[in-house]
Scaffold this active site. Structure first.
Site, mmCIF file in Angstrom:
data_model
loop_
_atom_site.group_PDB
_atom_site.id
_atom_site.type_symbol
_atom_site.label_atom_id
_atom_site.label_comp_id
_atom_site.label_asym_id
_atom_site.label_seq_id
_atom_site.Cartn_x
_atom_site.Cartn_y
_atom_site.Cartn_z
ATOM 1 N N ARG A 102 -125.652 34.645 -39.701
ATOM 2 C CA ARG A 102 -124.188 34.717 -39.701
ATOM 3 C C ARG A 102 -123.716 35.269 -38.365
ATOM 4 N NH1 ARG A 102 -125.884 37.255 -44.241
ATOM 5 N NH2 ARG A 102 -125.144 39.317 -43.601
ATOM 6 N N GLU A 152 -140.092 16.112 -23.755
ATOM 7 C CA GLU A 152 -140.374 15.135 -22.696
ATOM 8 C C GLU A 152 -139.531 13.875 -22.860
ATOM 9 O OE1 GLU A 152 -144.451 17.082 -23.638
ATOM 10 O OE2 GLU A 152 -142.539 16.658 -24.665
ATOM 11 N N ALA A 161 -132.695 53.886 -47.022
ATOM 12 C CA ALA A 161 -131.601 54.074 -47.976
ATOM 13 C C ALA A 161 -131.634 55.511 -48.475
ATOM 14 C CB ALA A 161 -131.728 53.110 -49.150
#
Length: 329
Positions: free
Chosen positions: A201, A46, A156
């Site tokens: 990044r 504001e 993984a």
């Protein structure tokens, strides 16, 4: 109000512990001023819009995504500022649940003779303010669990190789989401094995997120705090206690990036508000490392469930976002 909501999103990840608010001041059908909460939470939206509007604020309408504040802090209350500027009408999306405000901002405006309309695009505003609402009402941050997995839910290979399961577009999107959260959390094993940067990044950001590692053992060799890396916090506590500490620190939006044990502990405790999934078209098999650790489920009915909110393709990967189903709903 749609414009104000878009402006408010610019503050996500940059304004904690304050809410990300947007404000548009309209005079005679033209935008006289606009603003959004600035990094660190000051100035408020504001104040930014009023300073831009100047004398054009008198007799104008202000559209604000959250009830203007009513308490004195480092700056005077925004409700008083709007009144002093001569604003004739205020349209707000939702009431601020903070006990210091909670209707008092709207009351100041009405007592000043300003016409107040509440609840415009309230559902959108509440979704935008999910982190702030969670910190105020539940005493913990809004938790996003991110899972980047193979088609069969692995993060993984058995040897631990994981770079890269998903493609560059998905990875860039992760950095966008990191920039919209106040903190990034990982487990201690993940921090020791991967030495993650836990930063934003490839995308301009005004404030790198706080890095949180859930561990009782010191973590060495992580990048020090600096322009490219946020401050570091290590916490050794049960999930609920850890989130309470983060809320007390001012964190409203938390991005959890694993590993499997931490993900399982948050899910078991019912602390995950949404899951962000990135699924790649690669299969790693049963000897690959699972994205989520053991949940010790006796029945399928006990499994945490989530509703599909959105999905789309990112390069060769699939992005999907799921929101928690509350069992007390």
């Amino acid at each position: 109000m749609a414009h104000a909501l878009r402006l408010a999103r610019r503050g996500l990840g940059n304004v904690w512990p304050n809410p990300a608010v947007g404000c548009v001041i309209l005079r005679d059908g033209r935008v006289a001023g606009r603003g959004w909460t600035q990094p660190g939470g000051r100035p408020h939206a504001e104040r930014m819009a009023l300073d831009q509007a100047g004398p054009m604020a008198r007799g104008a309408t202000a559209y604000v995504t959250l009830e203007p504040c009513a308490h004195h802090g480092r700056t005077p209350p925004c409700a008083e500022g709007l009144a002093a500027a001569g604003i004739a009408r205020v349209v707000s999306a939702m009431t601020d649940p903070d006990p210091r405000v909670a209707g008092r901002g709207h009351g100041i405006l009405r007592d000043s003779g300003i016409d107040v309309t509440e609840g415009v695009r309230q559902a959108e505003a509440q979704e935008l303010q999910a982190g702030f609402l969670s910190r105020i009402l539940a005493g913990r941050p809004f938790v996003t669990l991110k899972l980047a997995t193979s088609f069969d839910g692995r993060i993984a290979t058995a040897s631990g190789e994981s770079q890269w399961i998903t493609g560059p577009q998905a990875r860039l999107h992760v950095h966008l989401l990191r920039s919209q959260h106040d903190a990034i959390m990982v487990g201690g094993n993940t921090a020791r094995a991967d030495r993650p940067s836990l930063n934003v990044r490839g995308i301009a950001t005004l404030r790198q997120p706080l890095r949180v590692v859930m561990t009782s053992r010191p973590i060495a060799d992580l990048p020090p705090e600096g322009p490219m890396h946020g401050p570091m916090m290590q916490i050794d506590a049960p999930p609920q206690d850890a989130l309470t500490r983060l809320a007390q620190h001012g964190i409203t939006r938390l991005f959890c990036e694993g590993g499997g044990g931490l993900a399982a502990s948050l899910l078991r405790a019912g602390l995950v508000d949404q899951i962000i999934g990135y699924t790649a078209g690669v299969v790693l098999g049963g000897d690959g490392r699972a994205a989520v650790g053991t949940l010790d489920l006796a029945r399928l009915a006990d499994a945490p469930r989530f509703r599909l909110a959105e999905t789309r393709r990112l390069g060769d990967d699939l992005f999907h976002r799921w929101t928690a189903e509350r069992r007390d709903a």
